[in-house]
Design an enzyme around this catalytic site. Structure first.
Site, PDB file in Angstrom:
ATOM      1  N   HIS A 140       0.850  -1.196   0.000  1.00 51.45           N
ATOM      2  CA  HIS A 140       0.000   0.000   0.000  1.00 51.45           C
ATOM      3  C   HIS A 140       0.885   1.246   0.000  1.00 51.45           C
ATOM      4  O   HIS A 140       1.858   1.325   0.762  1.00 51.45           O
ATOM      5  CB  HIS A 140      -0.898  -0.004   1.238  1.00 51.45           C
ATOM      6  CG  HIS A 140      -1.834   1.174   1.279  1.00 51.45           C
ATOM      7  ND1 HIS A 140      -2.958   1.242   0.503  1.00 51.45           N
ATOM      8  CD2 HIS A 140      -1.775   2.340   1.981  1.00 51.45           C
ATOM      9  CE1 HIS A 140      -3.565   2.401   0.724  1.00 51.45           C
ATOM     10  NE2 HIS A 140      -2.868   3.082   1.615  1.00 51.45           N
ATOM     11  N   THR A 186      -6.370  -8.260   5.609  1.00 49.78           N
ATOM     12  CA  THR A 186      -7.497  -8.824   6.357  1.00 49.78           C
ATOM     13  C   THR A 186      -8.775  -8.205   5.789  1.00 49.78           C
ATOM     14  O   THR A 186      -8.729  -7.357   4.887  1.00 49.78           O
ATOM     15  CB  THR A 186      -7.384  -8.478   7.851  1.00 49.78           C
ATOM     16  OG1 THR A 186      -7.390  -7.049   7.985  1.00 49.78           O
ATOM     17  CG2 THR A 186      -6.101  -9.043   8.455  1.00 49.78           C
TER      18      THR A 186
HETATM   19  C1  GAR Z   1       1.524   0.840  -6.227  1.00 52.36           C
HETATM   20  O1  GAR Z   1       1.930   2.126  -5.840  1.00 52.36           O
HETATM   21  C2  GAR Z   1       0.790   0.149  -5.090  1.00 52.36           C
HETATM   22  O2  GAR Z   1       1.303   0.469  -3.816  1.00 52.36           O
HETATM   23  C3  GAR Z   1      -0.592   0.713  -5.253  1.00 52.36           C
HETATM   24  O3  GAR Z   1      -0.809   0.750  -6.636  1.00 52.36           O
HETATM   25  C4  GAR Z   1       0.435   0.908  -7.293  1.00 52.36           C
HETATM   26  C5  GAR Z   1       0.580  -0.198  -8.304  1.00 52.36           C
HETATM   27  O4  GAR Z   1       1.714  -0.027  -9.097  1.00 52.36           O
HETATM   28  N1  GAR Z   1      -1.552  -0.093  -4.585  1.00 52.36           N
HETATM   29  C6  GAR Z   1      -2.669   0.400  -4.039  1.00 52.36           C
HETATM   30  O5  GAR Z   1      -2.962   1.571  -4.076  1.00 52.36           O
HETATM   31  C7  GAR Z   1      -3.541  -0.640  -3.362  1.00 52.36           C
HETATM   32  N2  GAR Z   1      -4.569  -0.003  -2.629  1.00 52.36           N
HETATM   33  P1  GAR Z   1       2.324  -1.239  -9.906  1.00 52.36           P
HETATM   34  O6  GAR Z   1       1.176  -1.822 -10.726  1.00 52.36           O
HETATM   35  O7  GAR Z   1       3.345  -0.624 -10.789  1.00 52.36           O
HETATM   36  O8  GAR Z   1       2.895  -2.221  -8.943  1.00 52.36           O
END
Ligand code: GAR
Length: 207
Positions: free
Chosen positions: A106, A138
């Site tokens: 996250h 969770t």
């Molecule tokens: C990342 O920054 C991840 O932390 C976030 O989406 C992005 C995906 O990038 N996740 C969330 O916001 C989950 N709630 P990626 O597809 O390049 O890994």
């Protein structure tokens, strides 16, 4: 050997970092997505990793989608399911099914800024530090036991994009390490805390 199934929704850079980490005793069994257009699917397929997409729009409700996704995941006999930019809220049933073997990344220092638009919200609050969190997922959104966090500075002149890029670089560091710690059996959940045997033995440098 531990089987890992990775769920993505888009670009998949955290998935790539995980694959490229070549974690000992870990096998990336499949990369699955709710988005057939997810760029990360093609990247994984090019490397010979099994991929599949289930479009959530094809299902009548969240529970039906989650059940179908769980069937796809379980076909790969996963020891660990990893949410690497998987942008769907999961049902409590799904989370319970993978209890203690479901890990999420996250883009904020939880418990601050659960949910979406974390970088803009951190800027709006005037935060001087931002970061990312790897945690067990969770049923409560972005609120499971924390495995690892990394902090980055918020610089004057940052916008949400420049801050996101700085945080993303930190995500690519702590995410594969957290998964490696799970695979090596170093993690123990005690209440809301995660005790990491590797960190007890030799405290690593601050991220
Ligand atoms: C990342 O920054 C991840 O932390 C976030 O989406 C992005 C995906 O990038 N996740 C969330 O916001 C989950 N709630 P990626 O597809 O390049 O890994």
């Amino acid at each position: 050997m531990k089987n890992i199934v990775i769920l993505i929704s888009g670009r998949g850079s955290n998935m790539q970092a995980l694959v490229e980490a070549n974690i000992p005793d870990a096998r990336i069994a499949a990369v699955l997505s709710n988005n057939p257009q997810a760029a990360g699917l093609a990247w994984a397929a090019e490397r010979g990793i099994a991929t599949a997409a289930l479009n959530h729009r094809d299902f009548p409700d969240r529970a039906a989608f989650d059940r179908a996704m769980a069937d796809k995941i379980d076909a790969h006999a996963p020891d660990l399911v990893v949410l690497a930019g998987f942008m769907r809220i999961l049902t409590p049933e799904f989370c319970r099914h993978y209890e203690n073997r479901l890990i999420n990344i996250h883009p904020s220092l939880l418990p601050a800024f659960t949910g979406l638009h974390t970088h803009q919200r951190a800027l709006d609050e005037g935060c001087r530090i931002a970061g990312c969190t790897v945690h067990f997922a969770t049923a409560e959104l972005d609120n499971g036991p924390i495995i690892a966090q990394a902090a980055v500075p918020v610089l004057d002149g940052d916008d949400a994009d420049t801050l996101a890029a700085r945080v993303l670089a930190a995500e690519h560091q702590i995410f594969p390490q957290a998964v490696a710690d799970f695979v090596s059996g170093s993690l123990k959940i005690v209440g809301k805390r995660v005790i990491n045997a590797r960190r007890r033995q030799a405290p690593p440098a601050l991220h």
